[in-house]
Write a protein that holds these residues in place. Structure first.
Motif, PDB file in Angstrom:
ATOM      1  N   HIS A  95      94.695  27.058  30.654  1.00 55.50           N
ATOM      2  CA  HIS A  95      94.548  25.801  30.823  1.00 55.50           C
ATOM      3  C   HIS A  95      95.483  24.394  31.403  1.00 55.50           C
ATOM      4  O   HIS A  95      95.043  23.264  32.075  1.00 55.50           O
ATOM      5  CB  HIS A  95      94.588  25.273  29.074  1.00 55.50           C
ATOM      6  CG  HIS A  95      94.037  23.528  28.778  1.00 55.50           C
ATOM      7  ND1 HIS A  95      92.964  22.757  29.097  1.00 55.50           N
ATOM      8  CD2 HIS A  95      95.282  22.378  28.320  1.00 55.50           C
ATOM      9  CE1 HIS A  95      93.498  21.743  28.593  1.00 55.50           C
ATOM     10  NE2 HIS A  95      94.594  21.243  28.209  1.00 55.50           N
ATOM     11  N   ASP A  98      94.959  24.533  35.136  1.00 57.59           N
ATOM     12  CA  ASP A  98      93.182  23.846  35.515  1.00 57.59           C
ATOM     13  C   ASP A  98      93.845  23.007  35.621  1.00 57.59           C
ATOM     14  O   ASP A  98      93.672  21.558  36.456  1.00 57.59           O
ATOM     15  CB  ASP A  98      91.888  24.394  34.591  1.00 57.59           C
ATOM     16  CG  ASP A  98      91.574  25.837  34.764  1.00 57.59           C
ATOM     17  OD1 ASP A  98      92.438  26.587  35.658  1.00 57.59           O
ATOM     18  OD2 ASP A  98      91.423  26.148  33.635  1.00 57.59           O
ATOM     19  N   SER A 102      94.450  20.440  39.056  1.00 64.78           N
ATOM     20  CA  SER A 102      93.347  19.262  39.643  1.00 64.78           C
ATOM     21  C   SER A 102      93.379  17.933  40.064  1.00 64.78           C
ATOM     22  O   SER A 102      95.015  17.957  40.364  1.00 64.78           O
ATOM     23  CB  SER A 102      92.919  18.886  38.041  1.00 64.78           C
ATOM     24  OG  SER A 102      93.831  17.855  37.345  1.00 64.78           O
ATOM     25  N   ARG A 109      84.543  14.694  30.687  1.00 60.61           N
ATOM     26  CA  ARG A 109      84.216  16.002  30.759  1.00 60.61           C
ATOM     27  C   ARG A 109      83.843  16.680  29.323  1.00 60.61           C
ATOM     28  O   ARG A 109      84.773  16.917  28.785  1.00 60.61           O
ATOM     29  CB  ARG A 109      84.860  17.203  31.417  1.00 60.61           C
ATOM     30  CG  ARG A 109      84.134  16.566  33.584  1.00 60.61           C
ATOM     31  CD  ARG A 109      85.097  16.640  34.300  1.00 60.61           C
ATOM     32  NE  ARG A 109      84.904  18.450  34.405  1.00 60.61           N
ATOM     33  CZ  ARG A 109      84.709  19.191  34.981  1.00 60.61           C
ATOM     34  NH1 ARG A 109      84.768  18.675  36.383  1.00 60.61           N
ATOM     35  NH2 ARG A 109      84.841  20.635  34.867  1.00 60.61           N
ATOM     36  N   ALA A 110      82.548  18.181  29.217  1.00 62.32           N
ATOM     37  CA  ALA A 110      82.739  18.670  28.331  1.00 62.32           C
ATOM     38  C   ALA A 110      84.166  19.874  28.165  1.00 62.32           C
ATOM     39  O   ALA A 110      84.761  20.289  26.869  1.00 62.32           O
ATOM     40  CB  ALA A 110      81.816  19.330  28.046  1.00 62.32           C
ATOM     41  N   ASP A 111      84.602  20.438  29.338  1.00 64.81           N
ATOM     42  CA  ASP A 111      85.334  21.638  29.382  1.00 64.81           C
ATOM     43  C   ASP A 111      86.723  20.718  28.879  1.00 64.81           C
ATOM     44  O   ASP A 111      87.511  21.510  27.909  1.00 64.81           O
ATOM     45  CB  ASP A 111      85.089  21.653  30.326  1.00 64.81           C
ATOM     46  CG  ASP A 111      85.934  21.441  31.876  1.00 64.81           C
ATOM     47  OD1 ASP A 111      85.782  20.469  31.556  1.00 64.81           O
ATOM     48  OD2 ASP A 111      86.025  21.998  32.857  1.00 64.81           O
ATOM     49  N   THR A 112      87.108  19.571  29.140  1.00 64.78           N
ATOM     50  CA  THR A 112      87.893  19.252  29.151  1.00 64.78           C
ATOM     51  C   THR A 112      88.151  18.845  27.835  1.00 64.78           C
ATOM     52  O   THR A 112      89.473  18.627  27.100  1.00 64.78           O
ATOM     53  CB  THR A 112      88.282  17.407  29.837  1.00 64.78           C
ATOM     54  OG1 THR A 112      88.498  17.800  31.474  1.00 64.78           O
ATOM     55  CG2 THR A 112      89.848  16.515  29.322  1.00 64.78           C
ATOM     56  N   ARG A 113      87.146  17.549  27.557  1.00 62.35           N
ATOM     57  CA  ARG A 113      86.957  17.610  25.481  1.00 62.35           C
ATOM     58  C   ARG A 113      87.420  18.687  24.591  1.00 62.35           C
ATOM     59  O   ARG A 113      88.320  19.199  23.592  1.00 62.35           O
ATOM     60  CB  ARG A 113      86.303  16.893  25.419  1.00 62.35           C
ATOM     61  CG  ARG A 113      85.827  16.125  26.357  1.00 62.35           C
ATOM     62  CD  ARG A 113      84.306  14.319  25.629  1.00 62.35           C
ATOM     63  NE  ARG A 113      85.330  14.287  24.511  1.00 62.35           N
ATOM     64  CZ  ARG A 113      85.388  13.736  24.084  1.00 62.35           C
ATOM     65  NH1 ARG A 113      86.025  12.353  24.733  1.00 62.35           N
ATOM     66  NH2 ARG A 113      85.602  12.540  22.814  1.00 62.35           N
ATOM     67  N   ALA A 114      86.514  19.958  25.217  1.00 63.75           N
ATOM     68  CA  ALA A 114      87.174  21.203  24.300  1.00 63.75           C
ATOM     69  C   ALA A 114      88.427  21.262  24.426  1.00 63.75           C
ATOM     70  O   ALA A 114      88.931  22.550  23.404  1.00 63.75           O
ATOM     71  CB  ALA A 114      85.905  22.372  24.947  1.00 63.75           C
ATOM     72  N   GLY A 115      88.416  21.897  25.648  1.00 66.77           N
ATOM     73  CA  GLY A 115      90.352  23.146  26.129  1.00 66.77           C
ATOM     74  C   GLY A 115      91.356  21.463  24.932  1.00 66.77           C
ATOM     75  O   GLY A 115      91.981  22.190  24.007  1.00 66.77           O
ATOM     76  N   GLN A 117      90.389  19.581  21.758  1.00 60.05           N
ATOM     77  CA  GLN A 117      90.418  20.308  20.782  1.00 60.05           C
ATOM     78  C   GLN A 117      90.997  21.451  20.462  1.00 60.05           C
ATOM     79  O   GLN A 117      90.886  21.963  19.101  1.00 60.05           O
ATOM     80  CB  GLN A 117      88.628  19.709  20.899  1.00 60.05           C
ATOM     81  CG  GLN A 117      88.577  18.364  20.321  1.00 60.05           C
ATOM     82  CD  GLN A 117      87.032  18.083  20.920  1.00 60.05           C
ATOM     83  OE1 GLN A 117      85.962  18.835  21.271  1.00 60.05           O
ATOM     84  NE2 GLN A 117      86.061  16.480  20.583  1.00 60.05           N
TER      85      GLN A 117
END
Length: 146
Positions: A95, A98, A102, A109-115, A117
């Motif tokens: 994480h 990444d 960047s 972004r969904a992946d940013t939010r998921a990371g 969270q």
């Protein structure tokens, strides 16, 4: 310039003399072509969704010093640790790598939010911090420069 509308989004642009069958509106004077996908049309007004992109430094600065230290420590590999713990440490390193690789961080972004969270769910951030980091309004100094 005219904006061709499909559903609530701008599908394309056209010249001022366009009179075709597609629904269209005249582009406002401050229309930003680079953010065309961020505009919405509700049948009466054109609105621009707030930009959710910030620099990597601005993203890091949304975390407290203590949280950043916690993440760094949690990312250390202990070869003697059980495999699930080593995998969690590796996931944190991935994480962080990444983010470092960047060009900017998009808070929407969904992946940013998921990371972020996942960091809270794993106990590395206090309850409520993930949404505070992700949903705080983007300040002018946080945005990437064109």
């Amino acid at each position: 310039m005219k904006l061709l509308i499909q559903n609530t989004r701008i599908a394309a642009t056209a010249t001022d003399d366009y009179t075709g069958p597609e629904q269209y509106i005249t582009a406002p004077a401050d229309f930003d072509m680079a953010r065309m996908a961020d505009y919405r049309y509700d049948g009466e007004a054109l609105s621009l969704a707030p930009d959710t992109r910030i620099t990597r430094l601005a993203f890091r600065n949304r975390f407290s010093q203590a949280e950043k230290v916690m993440l760094e420590l949690a990312g250390l590999d202990d070869p003697a640790a059980p495999m699930p713990q080593r995998q969690q440490a590796a996931a944190i390193r991935v994480h962080l790598a990444d983010v470092a690789a960047s060009t900017f961080v998009d808070l929407g972004r969904a992946d940013t939010r998921a990371g972020v969270q996942a960091l809270e769910a794993g106990g590395l951030l206090a309850a409520g911090r993930a949404l505070a980091i992700l949903d705080a309004p983007v300040e002018a100094h946080e945005g990437p420069t064109p």
